[in-house]
Design a protein around this motif. Structure first.
Motif, PDB file in Angstrom:
ATOM      1  N   LEU A  58      -2.304   1.529  -5.038  1.00 24.26           N
ATOM      2  CA  LEU A  58      -2.898   2.716  -4.418  1.00 24.26           C
ATOM      3  C   LEU A  58      -2.804   2.623  -2.897  1.00 24.26           C
ATOM      4  O   LEU A  58      -2.369   1.620  -2.337  1.00 24.26           O
ATOM      5  CB  LEU A  58      -4.370   2.832  -4.812  1.00 24.26           C
ATOM      6  CG  LEU A  58      -4.669   3.064  -6.287  1.00 24.26           C
ATOM      7  CD1 LEU A  58      -6.169   2.940  -6.514  1.00 24.26           C
ATOM      8  CD2 LEU A  58      -4.144   4.404  -6.755  1.00 24.26           C
ATOM      9  N   PHE A  59      -3.263   3.684  -2.242  1.00 30.33           N
ATOM     10  CA  PHE A  59      -3.242   3.718  -0.792  1.00 30.33           C
ATOM     11  C   PHE A  59      -4.202   2.675  -0.215  1.00 30.33           C
ATOM     12  O   PHE A  59      -3.876   1.939   0.708  1.00 30.33           O
ATOM     13  CB  PHE A  59      -3.658   5.115  -0.321  1.00 30.33           C
ATOM     14  CG  PHE A  59      -3.089   5.519   1.015  1.00 30.33           C
ATOM     15  CD1 PHE A  59      -2.665   4.571   1.948  1.00 30.33           C
ATOM     16  CD2 PHE A  59      -2.975   6.871   1.339  1.00 30.33           C
ATOM     17  CE1 PHE A  59      -2.144   4.969   3.153  1.00 30.33           C
ATOM     18  CE2 PHE A  59      -2.451   7.256   2.555  1.00 30.33           C
ATOM     19  CZ  PHE A  59      -2.028   6.313   3.472  1.00 30.33           C
ATOM     20  N   GLY A  60      -5.399   2.618  -0.811  1.00 38.63           N
ATOM     21  CA  GLY A  60      -6.455   1.845  -0.164  1.00 38.63           C
ATOM     22  C   GLY A  60      -6.643   0.434  -0.658  1.00 38.63           C
ATOM     23  O   GLY A  60      -7.489  -0.288  -0.135  1.00 38.63           O
ATOM     24  N   ALA A  82       0.319  -9.066   1.254  1.00 40.46           N
ATOM     25  CA  ALA A  82      -0.033  -7.658   1.088  1.00 40.46           C
ATOM     26  C   ALA A  82       0.376  -6.946   2.367  1.00 40.46           C
ATOM     27  O   ALA A  82       0.296  -7.521   3.453  1.00 40.46           O
ATOM     28  CB  ALA A  82      -1.533  -7.517   0.855  1.00 40.46           C
ATOM     29  N   GLN A  83       0.873  -5.732   2.226  1.00 41.36           N
ATOM     30  CA  GLN A  83       1.322  -5.052   3.435  1.00 41.36           C
ATOM     31  C   GLN A  83       1.130  -3.551   3.339  1.00 41.36           C
ATOM     32  O   GLN A  83       1.032  -2.973   2.259  1.00 41.36           O
ATOM     33  CB  GLN A  83       2.795  -5.376   3.716  1.00 41.36           C
ATOM     34  CG  GLN A  83       3.739  -4.934   2.605  1.00 41.36           C
ATOM     35  CD  GLN A  83       5.193  -5.291   2.892  1.00 41.36           C
ATOM     36  OE1 GLN A  83       5.477  -6.011   3.850  1.00 41.36           O
ATOM     37  NE2 GLN A  83       6.111  -4.784   2.109  1.00 41.36           N
ATOM     38  N   GLY A  84       1.065  -2.927   4.488  1.00 41.31           N
ATOM     39  CA  GLY A  84       0.913  -1.481   4.538  1.00 41.31           C
ATOM     40  C   GLY A  84       1.027  -1.002   5.955  1.00 41.31           C
ATOM     41  O   GLY A  84       1.244  -1.788   6.880  1.00 41.31           O
ATOM     42  N   GLY A  85       0.894   0.311   6.115  1.00 44.23           N
ATOM     43  CA  GLY A  85       0.945   0.881   7.455  1.00 44.23           C
ATOM     44  C   GLY A  85      -0.426   0.855   8.095  1.00 44.23           C
ATOM     45  O   GLY A  85      -1.378   0.309   7.541  1.00 44.23           O
ATOM     46  N   ALA A 118       0.841  -1.194   0.000  1.00 39.28           N
ATOM     47  CA  ALA A 118       0.000   0.000   0.000  1.00 39.28           C
ATOM     48  C   ALA A 118       0.874   1.240   0.000  1.00 39.28           C
ATOM     49  O   ALA A 118       2.061   1.183   0.311  1.00 39.28           O
ATOM     50  CB  ALA A 118      -0.902  -0.008   1.232  1.00 39.28           C
ATOM     51  N   THR A 119       0.272   2.381  -0.321  1.00 39.77           N
ATOM     52  CA  THR A 119       0.981   3.652  -0.211  1.00 39.77           C
ATOM     53  C   THR A 119       1.290   3.911   1.258  1.00 39.77           C
ATOM     54  O   THR A 119       0.567   3.471   2.144  1.00 39.77           O
ATOM     55  CB  THR A 119       0.089   4.773  -0.769  1.00 39.77           C
ATOM     56  OG1 THR A 119      -0.304   4.405  -2.083  1.00 39.77           O
ATOM     57  CG2 THR A 119       0.824   6.097  -0.799  1.00 39.77           C
ATOM     58  N   GLY A 120       2.370   4.620   1.479  1.00 34.91           N
ATOM     59  CA  GLY A 120       2.736   4.951   2.857  1.00 34.91           C
ATOM     60  C   GLY A 120       4.240   5.072   2.955  1.00 34.91           C
ATOM     61  O   GLY A 120       4.950   4.975   1.954  1.00 34.91           O
ATOM     62  N   CYS A 121       4.726   5.296   4.162  1.00 34.43           N
ATOM     63  CA  CYS A 121       6.172   5.408   4.374  1.00 34.43           C
ATOM     64  C   CYS A 121       6.909   4.273   3.686  1.00 34.43           C
ATOM     65  O   CYS A 121       7.843   4.477   2.927  1.00 34.43           O
ATOM     66  CB  CYS A 121       6.510   5.331   5.850  1.00 34.43           C
ATOM     67  SG  CYS A 121       6.371   6.878   6.722  1.00 34.43           S
ATOM     68  N   GLN A 175       1.141   3.869  14.368  1.00 31.47           N
ATOM     69  CA  GLN A 175       0.135   4.669  15.054  1.00 31.47           C
ATOM     70  C   GLN A 175      -0.033   6.080  14.489  1.00 31.47           C
ATOM     71  O   GLN A 175      -0.190   7.036  15.235  1.00 31.47           O
ATOM     72  CB  GLN A 175       0.446   4.723  16.571  1.00 31.47           C
ATOM     73  CG  GLN A 175       0.575   3.313  17.148  1.00 31.47           C
ATOM     74  CD  GLN A 175       0.749   3.311  18.650  1.00 31.47           C
ATOM     75  OE1 GLN A 175       1.191   4.294  19.227  1.00 31.47           O
ATOM     76  NE2 GLN A 175       0.401   2.215  19.285  1.00 31.47           N
ATOM     77  N   GLY A 176       0.033   6.171  13.160  1.00 27.59           N
ATOM     78  CA  GLY A 176      -0.249   7.479  12.562  1.00 27.59           C
ATOM     79  C   GLY A 176       0.170   7.551  11.107  1.00 27.59           C
ATOM     80  O   GLY A 176       0.809   6.642  10.581  1.00 27.59           O
ATOM     81  N   TYR A 177      -0.229   8.650  10.457  1.00 25.22           N
ATOM     82  CA  TYR A 177       0.175   8.890   9.060  1.00 25.22           C
ATOM     83  C   TYR A 177       1.512   9.625   9.078  1.00 25.22           C
ATOM     84  O   TYR A 177       1.563  10.845   8.999  1.00 25.22           O
ATOM     85  CB  TYR A 177      -0.882   9.727   8.344  1.00 25.22           C
ATOM     86  CG  TYR A 177      -2.169   8.969   8.099  1.00 25.22           C
ATOM     87  CD1 TYR A 177      -2.359   8.280   6.908  1.00 25.22           C
ATOM     88  CD2 TYR A 177      -3.171   8.943   9.062  1.00 25.22           C
ATOM     89  CE1 TYR A 177      -3.531   7.574   6.686  1.00 25.22           C
ATOM     90  CE2 TYR A 177      -4.334   8.232   8.844  1.00 25.22           C
ATOM     91  CZ  TYR A 177      -4.516   7.553   7.650  1.00 25.22           C
ATOM     92  OH  TYR A 177      -5.672   6.855   7.429  1.00 25.22           O
ATOM     93  N   MET A 178       2.583   8.896   9.248  1.00 24.39           N
ATOM     94  CA  MET A 178       3.871   9.533   9.450  1.00 24.39           C
ATOM     95  C   MET A 178       4.424  10.121   8.157  1.00 24.39           C
ATOM     96  O   MET A 178       5.066  11.154   8.163  1.00 24.39           O
ATOM     97  CB  MET A 178       4.851   8.513  10.041  1.00 24.39           C
ATOM     98  CG  MET A 178       4.339   7.873  11.334  1.00 24.39           C
ATOM     99  SD  MET A 178       3.635   9.086  12.470  1.00 24.39           S
ATOM    100  CE  MET A 178       3.294   8.075  13.898  1.00 24.39           C
ATOM    101  N   ASN A 179       4.131   9.451   7.020  1.00 29.42           N
ATOM    102  CA  ASN A 179       4.667   9.876   5.732  1.00 29.42           C
ATOM    103  C   ASN A 179       4.189  11.267   5.348  1.00 29.42           C
ATOM    104  O   ASN A 179       4.939  12.071   4.807  1.00 29.42           O
ATOM    105  CB  ASN A 179       4.237   8.842   4.689  1.00 29.42           C
ATOM    106  CG  ASN A 179       4.678   9.216   3.310  1.00 29.42           C
ATOM    107  OD1 ASN A 179       5.809   9.629   3.130  1.00 29.42           O
ATOM    108  ND2 ASN A 179       3.795   9.077   2.340  1.00 29.42           N
ATOM    109  N   THR A 180       2.938  11.574   5.650  1.00 28.62           N
ATOM    110  CA  THR A 180       2.372  12.856   5.221  1.00 28.62           C
ATOM    111  C   THR A 180       2.469  13.933   6.283  1.00 28.62           C
ATOM    112  O   THR A 180       1.939  15.011   6.128  1.00 28.62           O
ATOM    113  CB  THR A 180       0.899  12.667   4.830  1.00 28.62           C
ATOM    114  OG1 THR A 180       0.253  11.943   5.891  1.00 28.62           O
ATOM    115  CG2 THR A 180       0.764  11.898   3.533  1.00 28.62           C
ATOM    116  N   GLY A 181       3.115  13.640   7.403  1.00 28.33           N
ATOM    117  CA  GLY A 181       3.310  14.682   8.405  1.00 28.33           C
ATOM    118  C   GLY A 181       2.637  14.402   9.726  1.00 28.33           C
ATOM    119  O   GLY A 181       2.155  15.301  10.404  1.00 28.33           O
TER     120      GLY A 181
END
Lengths: 330, 541
Positions: free
Chosen positions: A98-100, A125-128, A74-77, A158-164
């Motif tokens: 995509l992210f989702g 499959a993996q993601g944050g 997935a999208t993410g860090c 525990q958060g959306y670290m990639n986007t801030g």
């Protein structure tokens, strides 16, 4: 017990390796032959728990499947820091869409392998936590419900670290993020919000659900190996501290994961077909404060006025986990 | 290669991205000095030999151990193990029983006939050693290893010095002593017994020796004035223990009183019990805290039924009884008589008040300085006379076997350097591996394997060894309790916990290497190193 614990060999199985153990008892990470699925040169921050957890899990999966895996990310860090076009740090077949939709892409890959008759090629499959608990939650639940032959791994920081550092539904109560500022009457994230995806996964009665932290390599390797020995939808949720988002020292990554487990705040367990079958016991119990204090996202709890309400809320959560998952030896 | 739609570049590897440039601090592997090594008077590399014992390679462990100390079976029995007092594990649960593992290795070596490696090249130099005690024999061993011709002149009828004439058999069986002495003699060291050296310098010159090491010990019993009737039976500890060794059973009687508070006093009292005395009483002027005897020996003696009268002096000795006086201690610690007298039944009184050095052999040697009854030596163990070195109980020191062994080694190194016209310089000492650098999480909880003690009753029957040894299984267990403070023991933690794969594993015994091209300097490896063998140092920026 997820893995056979060895005691009394100086460090037993607590360390990554141990020259005193028989070769077959040694971990994948301690061997020179490990895949290094996520190779050097990736752009993760110093002390990134997610990079560490991903390599632990993927190397174990490679060892368990004789190198026959495909990853949907997935999208993410994890996607951004590993694969800035045209470079990649992955040394395994890997696809990002995509992210989702990581769970949906994984389900598609599994279907493709089935059609092609490649039963030996396994899909992960993996993601944050954002793409798992929030944005990709629908496809994930669908994948569980259809019992697609995919192992989904969530690296929970525990958060959306990639986007801030925005809060996600896996962010701990009272934590400061860029969307839950430490100001006002109830500073930080509200108490009583959020969800714990492993329990939701269990509610789908899928063959295997497990949690782990980057503080216990042996546990991760055993759980990934177990997951790869099964067919159908499987879910592993790994706690990966984030020095950037948590405001912790880069060298404290493993220690914080250990404190999360030892306080009971993050329960480490295994479940089969919707039932908890085992849990990793607390070895040296600590109050949640030990986990909270080294993190700047909780600094406001320990200011001039201690925020007893929030600390008490988190301590109560830890104690509930201890009761619910039998984290202390009887 | 035909590329998919909208793709213009081939996939590349992240290895072209050298993330090492982000770093402001770099991890480096270090060796710290483990507290046990720091505490060892013989300078043993304890952590170093335990490392091999942990993997069950006892022969390698023994060779590593004997690089510094040729007497593991002896020292494993008689040393008061300051290493264990210093052991970091002592602050976690219990110290590693180093002496027990050492003794096990020494006994294995005797059982399996392991031998010392012989020197490749002879130096052609000859060294005379006076005295075949622990210090002299150790010097002989090290000098022989360095290729010198060594000759020992011993005044007594048997080798061993205080090991034989000061330490009773129940603490050190004689077959063990003989075996470890013989192993040194087998290296080609010549030993002349019953040869007393009257003048150190002439012995050296007449024998054609290039240097001499004096280690004659302290064998003359100190005296105290006690008014005694003609029929009072007063002996001294040195003679009692000596007679016992040469086969003369000393006549002590049924009720024995020992005067003194050192290890010899305890040894004599325990010996008296074994010779059949009903009562063995130690009379000591001061308190338990002030007693120079080692607590473990006092404890064992009490368990065997030896009584101790603290704060008591002997004022008069008559046939069959003693007059004793109670003492009290002032606030400043000085002793005052109280004037309260008592009588104590005693068939014999043994004085154990310490020993002096017989310095006759130095009388005509120029440049020798004597202070407080012992010979002054420099840092290089040389006396004021060129080429004459001295060590052990005859120089200012704590008088223990292990200190003597340390002197022997130090003297050998200095003699070797001096013979080559050089000065020996102690290699720089690394900083101590302190407990705060240990990551305790990683070590298994494991209590010490207690060496089984012969039960008190069985002990009374003779001079059988009191403390039994470990066997192969529990010795391995005990060795594996070592935390390996400050020195890598290849647990692979750094190799595993690096999020950037920036640690290279070099293979068994070779350790690890950092790949500074990719190390971002996060410091997880430092925090998660169980034994504190990695330091973080600032980069030059």
């Amino acid at each position: 017990m997820s893995h056979q614990e060895v005691k009394f060999y100086q460090t037993g199985t607590f360390t990554v390796g141990n020259r005193l153990l028989d070769p077959e008892q040694r971990s994948v990470q301690s061997t020179e032959e490990r895949t290094n699925a996520l190779n050097s040169g990736h752009r993760a921050c110093q002390g990134c728990g997610e990079a560490l957890g991903a390599r632990y899990a993927m190397d174990a999966a490679m060892a368990a499947t004789n190198g026959q895996i495909v990853i949907a990310n997935a999208t993410g860090c994890l996607e951004v820091f590993s694969t800035p076009y045209p470079e990649t740090a992955w040394q395994v077949p890997w696809v990002h869409s995509l992210f989702g939709n990581a769970a949906a892409v994984g389900a598609g890959l599994a279907a493709a392998m089935r059609v092609k008759g490649k039963s030996d090629v396994r899909v992960i499959a993996q993601g944050g936590d954002g793409s798992t608990a929030d944005i990709g939650f629908g496809p994930l639940s669908g994948m569980f419900e259809r019992n697609d032959d995919v192992l989904f791994i969530c690296y929970d920081n525990q958060g959306y670290m990639n986007t801030g550092v925005q809060r996600s539904s896996a962010t701990l109560p009272a934590a400061r993020t860029s969307t839950t500022a430490a100001v006002g009457k109830r500073p930080g994230h509200q108490l009583g919000m959020g969800k714990f995806v492993p329990e939701i996964a269990m509610a789908h009665h899928i063959p295997y659900v497990a949690t782990a932290t980057v503080a216990d390599l042996r546990d991760i390797e055993a759980k990934v190996t177990t997951a790869m020995s099964l067919r159908g939808a499987r879910y592993i949720h790994i706690l990966v501290p984030c020095p950037l988002g948590w405001g912790s020292a880069s060298h404290d990554t493993v220690r914080l994961a250990r404190m999360a487990k030892e306080s009971g705040l993050f329960p480490v367990f295994e479940a089969r077909d919707g039932e908890v079958t085992d849990s990793l016991k607390i070895r040296h119990q600590v109050p949640v404060e030990e986990f909270l204090k080294p993190q700047k996202r909780f600094a406001h709890l320990f200011g001039k006025q201690r925020d007893e309400e929030a600390i008490g809320f988190l301590q109560a959560r830890a104690e509930r986990n201890i009761r619910k998952y039998h984290l202390l030896e009887a | 290669m035909e590329k998919p739609f909208a793709i213009t570049l081939d996939p590349g590897t992240s290895l072209s991205n050298h993330t090492g440039s982000w770093r402001t601090e770099r991890p480096v592997y270090v060796h710290r000095l483990p507290p046990c090594n720091n505490g060892c008077p013989a300078g043993e590399d304890i952590q170093g030999w335990l490392f091999h014992a942990e993997s069950g390679d006892y022969e390698k462990a023994w060779h590593k151990l004997t690089e510094n100390n040729p007497f593991p079976a002896i020292v494993g029995r008689v040393c008061y193990h300051p290493c264990e007092s210093a052991c970091n594990r002592g602050q976690i649960d219990e110290a590693v029983s180093i002496h027990a593992v050492e003794r096990f290795l020494g006994d294995e070596a005797i059982k399996k006939n392991w031998a010392f490696p012989l020197p490749v090249q002879k130096s052609g130099k000859r060294v005379l050693i006076v005295g075949a005690g622990p210090s002299g024999l150790t010097a002989a061993y090290h000098l022989a290893c360095l290729g010198h011709d060594v000759e020992i002149h011993e005044a007594g009828p048997m080798a061993g010095g205080m090991l034989r004439f000061g330490i009773p058999q129940y603490r050190l069986p004689r077959d063990i002593l003989d075996a470890e002495v013989k192993r040194i003699l087998d290296m080609g060291v010549t030993l002349h017994l019953n040869r007393k050296v009257e003048n150190a310098l002439t012995a050296m010159q007449e024998g054609g020796f290039d240097a001499v090491f004096l280690a004659i010990g302290a064998h003359i019993a100190k005296r105290a004035y006690i008014p005694a009737g003609a029929a009072a039976h007063v002996l001294n500890a040195v003679n009692v223990l000596h007679d016992l060794e040469t086969g003369e059973k000393p006549l002590l009687g049924r009720r024995v009183v020992v005067y003194g508070g050192g290890n010899s006093a305890i040894d004599v009292a325990r010996t008296a019990k074994r010779l059949g005395a009903d009562e063995a009483v130690i009379v000591y002027r001061r308190t338990r805290d002030a007693m120079p005897a080692h607590p473990s020996e006092v404890h064992e003696a009490e368990a065997e039924g030896v009584l101790i009268r603290w704060l008591t002096t002997i004022t008069q000795a008559e046939e069959g009884e003693l007059t004793i006086e109670k003492m009290c201690m002032d606030d400043d610690g000085s002793l005052q008589p109280t004037g309260e007298f008592e009588t104590l039944q005693a068939d014999s009184l043994v004085l154990a008040l310490g020993q002096d050095v017989d310095l006759g052999l130095l009388e005509h040697v120029p440049g020798i300085e004597i202070e407080g009854g012992v010979v002054k030596v420099g840092e290089n163990m040389m006396t004021g006379c060129e080429g004459v070195f001295a060590g052990g109980d005859m120089v200012p020191s704590e008088r223990t076997v292990t200190v003597g062994i340390g002197h022997g080694k130090l003297a050998a190194r200095n003699i070797h350097a001096w013979l080559n016209g050089e000065t020996w310089v102690h290699p720089p000492r690394p900083a101590i591996a302190t407990l705060d650098r240990i990551n305790r999480w990683y070590y298994s909880e494991a209590p010490k394997v207690v060496q089984p003690e012969l039960d008190a009753v069985r002990r009374m029957n003779g001079f059988e060894e009191v403390v039994q040894g470990l066997n192969a299984d529990n010795a391995l267990f005990e060795a594996r309790r070592c935390l390996s403070c400050g020195n890598c023991f290849e647990c692979d933690n750094c190799y595993g916990v690096c999020p950037d794969n920036a640690v290279k594993k070099l293979g068994p015994g070779k350790g690890f290497e950092f790949d500074y091209d990719f190390c971002k300097g996060c410091g997880i490896c430092v925090a998660e190193c169980p034994c504190g063998a990695i330091d973080m140092v600032p980069e030059d920026i």
